[in-house]
Design a protein around this motif. Structure first.
Motif, PDB file in Angstrom:
ATOM      1  N   TYR A   1       7.865   7.404  -8.651  1.00 26.74           N
ATOM      2  CA  TYR A   1       8.365   7.227  -7.280  1.00 26.74           C
ATOM      3  C   TYR A   1       9.462   6.164  -7.273  1.00 26.74           C
ATOM      4  O   TYR A   1       9.374   5.188  -8.014  1.00 26.74           O
ATOM      5  CB  TYR A   1       7.267   6.720  -6.341  1.00 26.74           C
ATOM      6  N   VAL A   2      10.462   6.327  -6.407  1.00 28.16           N
ATOM      7  CA  VAL A   2      11.381   5.236  -6.084  1.00 28.16           C
ATOM      8  C   VAL A   2      10.925   4.705  -4.733  1.00 28.16           C
ATOM      9  O   VAL A   2      10.768   5.468  -3.773  1.00 28.16           O
ATOM     10  CB  VAL A   2      12.851   5.727  -5.998  1.00 28.16           C
ATOM     11  N   LEU A   3      10.708   3.396  -4.649  1.00 32.01           N
ATOM     12  CA  LEU A   3      10.171   2.813  -3.408  1.00 32.01           C
ATOM     13  C   LEU A   3      11.192   1.954  -2.667  1.00 32.01           C
ATOM     14  O   LEU A   3      11.033   1.680  -1.478  1.00 32.01           O
ATOM     15  CB  LEU A   3       8.938   1.968  -3.728  1.00 32.01           C
ATOM     16  N   GLY A   4      12.238   1.526  -3.365  1.00 23.78           N
ATOM     17  CA  GLY A   4      13.214   0.672  -2.680  1.00 23.78           C
ATOM     18  C   GLY A   4      14.464   0.476  -3.510  1.00 23.78           C
ATOM     19  O   GLY A   4      14.434   0.639  -4.736  1.00 23.78           O
TER      20      GLY A   4
ATOM     21  N   GLN B   1       4.904   4.108   2.408  1.00 20.38           N
ATOM     22  CA  GLN B   1       4.845   2.775   1.806  1.00 20.38           C
ATOM     23  C   GLN B   1       4.666   1.747   2.929  1.00 20.38           C
ATOM     24  O   GLN B   1       5.448   1.715   3.881  1.00 20.38           O
ATOM     25  CB  GLN B   1       6.158   2.502   1.061  1.00 20.38           C
ATOM     26  N   LEU B   2       3.634   0.913   2.805  1.00 18.20           N
ATOM     27  CA  LEU B   2       3.352  -0.100   3.833  1.00 18.20           C
ATOM     28  C   LEU B   2       3.292  -1.484   3.198  1.00 18.20           C
ATOM     29  O   LEU B   2       2.766  -1.632   2.093  1.00 18.20           O
ATOM     30  CB  LEU B   2       2.000   0.177   4.506  1.00 18.20           C
ATOM     31  N   LEU B   3       3.820  -2.464   3.884  1.00 19.80           N
ATOM     32  CA  LEU B   3       3.627  -3.852   3.464  1.00 19.80           C
ATOM     33  C   LEU B   3       2.831  -4.523   4.551  1.00 19.80           C
ATOM     34  O   LEU B   3       3.303  -4.686   5.679  1.00 19.80           O
ATOM     35  CB  LEU B   3       4.960  -4.526   3.188  1.00 19.80           C
ATOM     36  N   ILE B   4       1.599  -4.852   4.215  1.00 24.16           N
ATOM     37  CA  ILE B   4       0.665  -5.346   5.222  1.00 24.16           C
ATOM     38  C   ILE B   4       0.434  -6.839   4.996  1.00 24.16           C
ATOM     39  O   ILE B   4      -0.060  -7.245   3.944  1.00 24.16           O
ATOM     40  CB  ILE B   4      -0.699  -4.601   5.103  1.00 24.16           C
ATOM     41  N   GLY B   5       0.798  -7.626   5.985  1.00 27.94           N
ATOM     42  CA  GLY B   5       0.526  -9.053   5.934  1.00 27.94           C
ATOM     43  C   GLY B   5      -0.861  -9.324   6.506  1.00 27.94           C
ATOM     44  O   GLY B   5      -1.343  -8.584   7.371  1.00 27.94           O
ATOM     45  N   VAL B   6      -1.491 -10.380   6.013  1.00 23.75           N
ATOM     46  CA  VAL B   6      -2.840 -10.742   6.477  1.00 23.75           C
ATOM     47  C   VAL B   6      -2.836 -12.225   6.829  1.00 23.75           C
ATOM     48  O   VAL B   6      -2.480 -13.064   5.996  1.00 23.75           O
ATOM     49  CB  VAL B   6      -3.887 -10.493   5.355  1.00 23.75           C
ATOM     50  N   ARG B   7      -3.184 -12.534   8.064  1.00 25.89           N
ATOM     51  CA  ARG B   7      -3.260 -13.943   8.506  1.00 25.89           C
ATOM     52  C   ARG B   7      -4.495 -14.114   9.388  1.00 25.89           C
ATOM     53  O   ARG B   7      -5.039 -13.124   9.891  1.00 25.89           O
ATOM     54  CB  ARG B   7      -2.030 -14.322   9.343  1.00 25.89           C
TER      55      ARG B   7
ATOM     56  N   LEU C   1       0.839  -1.206   0.000  1.00 26.47           N
ATOM     57  CA  LEU C   1       0.000   0.000   0.000  1.00 26.47           C
ATOM     58  C   LEU C   1       0.868   1.247   0.000  1.00 26.47           C
ATOM     59  O   LEU C   1       1.928   1.276   0.637  1.00 26.47           O
ATOM     60  CB  LEU C   1      -0.874   0.067   1.268  1.00 26.47           C
ATOM     61  N   VAL C   2       0.415   2.268  -0.697  1.00 25.64           N
ATOM     62  CA  VAL C   2       0.950   3.610  -0.470  1.00 25.64           C
ATOM     63  C   VAL C   2      -0.241   4.437  -0.002  1.00 25.64           C
ATOM     64  O   VAL C   2      -1.259   4.524  -0.708  1.00 25.64           O
ATOM     65  CB  VAL C   2       1.595   4.208  -1.739  1.00 25.64           C
ATOM     66  N   VAL C   3      -0.123   4.955   1.227  1.00 31.47           N
ATOM     67  CA  VAL C   3      -1.250   5.705   1.793  1.00 31.47           C
ATOM     68  C   VAL C   3      -0.785   7.108   2.161  1.00 31.47           C
ATOM     69  O   VAL C   3       0.374   7.305   2.528  1.00 31.47           O
ATOM     70  CB  VAL C   3      -1.837   5.031   3.061  1.00 31.47           C
ATOM     71  N   ARG C   4      -1.688   8.042   2.030  1.00 33.88           N
ATOM     72  CA  ARG C   4      -1.400   9.390   2.533  1.00 33.88           C
ATOM     73  C   ARG C   4      -2.015   9.489   3.932  1.00 33.88           C
ATOM     74  O   ARG C   4      -3.203   9.220   4.108  1.00 33.88           O
ATOM     75  CB  ARG C   4      -1.995  10.454   1.607  1.00 33.88           C
TER      76      ARG C   4
ATOM     77  N   LEU D   1      13.591  -0.356   1.921  1.00 31.40           N
ATOM     78  CA  LEU D   1      12.269   0.097   1.477  1.00 31.40           C
ATOM     79  C   LEU D   1      12.038   1.468   2.066  1.00 31.40           C
ATOM     80  O   LEU D   1      12.098   1.653   3.289  1.00 31.40           O
ATOM     81  CB  LEU D   1      11.199  -0.876   1.954  1.00 31.40           C
ATOM     82  N   LEU D   2      11.834   2.433   1.186  1.00 31.21           N
ATOM     83  CA  LEU D   2      11.639   3.797   1.668  1.00 31.21           C
ATOM     84  C   LEU D   2      10.267   3.875   2.311  1.00 31.21           C
ATOM     85  O   LEU D   2       9.311   3.268   1.826  1.00 31.21           O
ATOM     86  CB  LEU D   2      11.763   4.781   0.503  1.00 31.21           C
ATOM     87  N   ARG D   3      10.159   4.579   3.390  1.00 30.77           N
ATOM     88  CA  ARG D   3       8.888   4.644   4.100  1.00 30.77           C
ATOM     89  C   ARG D   3       8.100   5.876   3.702  1.00 30.77           C
ATOM     90  O   ARG D   3       7.028   5.773   3.144  1.00 30.77           O
ATOM     91  CB  ARG D   3       9.152   4.613   5.609  1.00 30.77           C
ATOM     92  N   ARG D   4       8.641   7.073   4.001  1.00 28.53           N
ATOM     93  CA  ARG D   4       7.937   8.278   3.549  1.00 28.53           C
ATOM     94  C   ARG D   4       8.351   8.458   2.096  1.00 28.53           C
ATOM     95  O   ARG D   4       9.548   8.595   1.812  1.00 28.53           O
ATOM     96  CB  ARG D   4       8.368   9.484   4.375  1.00 28.53           C
ATOM     97  N   VAL D   5       7.424   8.398   1.196  1.00 27.80           N
ATOM     98  CA  VAL D   5       7.799   8.457  -0.222  1.00 27.80           C
ATOM     99  C   VAL D   5       7.288   9.747  -0.849  1.00 27.80           C
ATOM    100  O   VAL D   5       6.209  10.239  -0.513  1.00 27.80           O
ATOM    101  CB  VAL D   5       7.296   7.218  -1.007  1.00 27.80           C
ATOM    102  N   VAL D   6       8.128  10.289  -1.717  1.00 28.76           N
ATOM    103  CA  VAL D   6       7.765  11.534  -2.412  1.00 28.76           C
ATOM    104  C   VAL D   6       8.030  11.326  -3.901  1.00 28.76           C
ATOM    105  O   VAL D   6       8.935  10.580  -4.268  1.00 28.76           O
ATOM    106  CB  VAL D   6       8.591  12.742  -1.894  1.00 28.76           C
TER     107      VAL D   6
END
Ligand code: ADP
Ligand SMILES: O=P(O)(O)O[C@H]1O[C@H](CO)[C@@H](O[C@H]2O[C@H](CO)[C@@H](O)[C@H](O)[C@H]2O)[C@H](O)[C@H]1O
Length: 474
Positions: A215-218, A78-84, A63-66, A173-178
């Motif tokens: 964007y560069v994310l990582g 930038q978020l990586l969300i696992g679901v279990r 996800l990329v969320v504002r 992995l960049l967190r705050r992304v611009v």
């Protein structure tokens, strides 16, 4: 590429709404959250890509969320969300929360980077140069990535998040992304093209086109095995009462190697009166903003301002400086020493608080040098008792090492050097007040010295090898 990675979906509309209450609580607690001190008032979705199907045993969303922080416009993360269904105990520290409603109702979501399987998905995508939704996983065609490297998350305090794969690569992995060209990829790529051996060459990277912006994310780089960072090493030597001048000199040489390579491969400009006026105005503006944010700075503001005025006066006399692309946030923690004794510079992102445009502007190389000089002072003043003599010897040795490679001794430009150090110390005061209030006294003590000194230039370069000058305990 593997079957599991090939399934991509855009977000279902309720996804963010269902995560909203959990993210509001979790996001501000993360070290890399830049908007500390203001509540998150809501989220908007910039991008959602399902990297592993969320209806399977282990789902994975990119996800990329504002994060809205009304009334100011929020930052994008930038978020990586696992679901279990439930988290195994080993993943307990990664918990974000239990989803109450929406498409993931009844499931548990967590920071997926702690989990080997999602981390493997990212490396596999880079290895196979996948394109998933709007995410572009790209690789230097001349570099190979072996499949099956075992991931582990780096747990150090960071502005971003990193995963080490089999002690072979490290993915940041960049967190705050611009949006825009990110110097954390741009500069190491330029240095690699130039054959500079002081910077790990990017192997692969993640880019995205989001809402029409790039964007560069990582960035994936070779992992320097067994390395210690300069901060750890400096503190270790300090604790033993040992000199660090030999290493400081090597660091000065490494910095000069990087600077000369950057000046060869990317444009340099001459800073004349107008540019210098703008630069000093920026320094004064940052001082004003800092005194608003950190009232403890106020008594020192007039002394600090006079340093910037001295620089403006030199510019008014017609003095010019050469500017080039620089590291932008150089300190001991950005330097790695391999077991073979070689120094590497990492993390070319620049100061996180500055805009991308500012971070990519050519600067006098003294900016970076000032950052390192501050860092020796930081180490010495975080020791108990403080060891200013130790810092002085390191600072001198670093400048000498720099001069040996570049032909220019930073101490021959004392007014600009002092202005850059002062600007950096002010940045550090704000940084510490925001992120590590317990550390505030370290840059504040430098601010006091910089403000109280009458601005006299430092003494001429001392000899290269001085005996340990760590001040004895009082
Ligand atoms: N190429 C590398 N080899 C070994 N360790 C690395 C490498 N790059 C980064 N690291 C480690 O990861 C940490 C975080 O990297 P850095 O680029 O500084 O991230 P951040 O921008 O989040 O501060 C560093 O302090 C260092 O210990
Ligand atoms: O490494 P980052 O890009 O995250 O840089 C930020 O955090 C640094 C601290 O982790 C901060 O550096 C300051 O503290 C260091 C000791 O921890 C010291 O060596 C540096 O000289 C000092 O500036 C950096 O300023 C900030 O941008």
């Amino acid at each position: 590429m593997s079957e599991s990675v090939s399934r991509t979906l855009t977000s279902s509309p309720g996804l963010l709404a269902s995560l909203d209450p959990l993210l509001r609580e979790w996001l501000p607690r993360q070290r890399w959250f830049a908007g500390k001190g203001r509540p998150v008032t809501g989220f908007s979705l910039v991008s959602a890509v399902e990297l592993l199907p969320s209806d399977s045993r282990l789902g994975l969303y990119h996800l990329v969320v504002r994060a809205e922080q009304s009334p100011v416009p929020g930052d994008c993360y930038q978020l990586l969300i696992g679901v279990r269904e439930a988290l195994p105990p080993r993943l307990a520290p990664a918990l974000i929360g239990h989803v109450e409603e929406g498409p993931l109702a009844g499931r548990t979501v967590y920071e997926a980077l702690y989990d080997p399987r999602p981390a493997e998905v990212l490396l596999e995508a880079l290895r196979t140069q996948a394109r998933i939704g709007g995410l572009l996983f790209e690789r230097d065609p001349d570099q190979e990535i072996r499949p099956g490297l075992v991931p582990r998350m780096v747990t150090a305090e960071q502005s971003n998040s990193s995963i080490v794969y089999g002690d072979t690569f490290i993915l940041k992995l960049l967190r705050r992304v611009v949006p825009g060209v990110n110097p954390d990829l741009e500069l190491p790529l330029a240095l690699a093209r130039e054959g500079c051996p002081r910077v790990p060459p990017p192997t692969a990277w993640i880019r995205a086109e989001l809402a029409g912006d790039p964007y560069v994310l990582g960035v994936l780089q070779p992992f320097v095995q067994g390395a210690s960072d300069g901060w750890e090493l400096a503190l270790r030597e300090l604790a033993k009462g040992e000199d660090f001048a030999v290493e400081a000199r090597a660091l000065g040489r490494a910095t000069a190697e990087v600077h000369t390579a950057l000046a060869r491969t990317l444009p340099t400009v001459t800073l004349g009166h107008t540019q210098l006026e703008l630069m000093t105005a920026g320094m004064v503006e940052r001082l004003e903003a800092a005194t608003q944010a950190v009232p403890a700075l106020r008594p020192y503001a007039p002394g600090l301002r006079s340093t910037f005025e001295a620089l403006a006066a030199l510019a008014a006399e017609g003095r010019t400086w050469t500017a080039q692309r620089v590291h932008g946030d150089l300190h001991l923690g950005q330097c790695l020493r391999s077991p073979a004794g070689q120094w590497w510079l990492i993390d070319f992102e620049g100061e996180p608080a500055k805009s991308l445009t500012e971070r990519r502007l050519p600067q006098p190389p003294l900016r970076d040098i000032a950052g390192m000089l501050r860092s020796f002072d930081y180490a010495a003043h975080s020791a108990d008792p403080p060891a200013p003599g130790w810092a002085g010897a390191c600072r001198a040795a670093y400048c000498s090492g720099y001069a040996e490679v570049s032909g220019v001794d930073p101490r021959t430009d004392p007014v600009l050097l002092r202005a850059c150090e002062t600007d950096k110390a002010i940045y550090e005061v704000v940084y510490e007040a925001r992120h590590r209030p317990d550390w505030l006294s370290v840059p504040l003590s430098a601010v006091r010295r910089l403000a109280e000194d009458d601005g006299a230039p430092p003494s001429p370069p001392p000899p290269l090898t001085s005996p340990s000058s760590r001040r004895p305990h009082p």
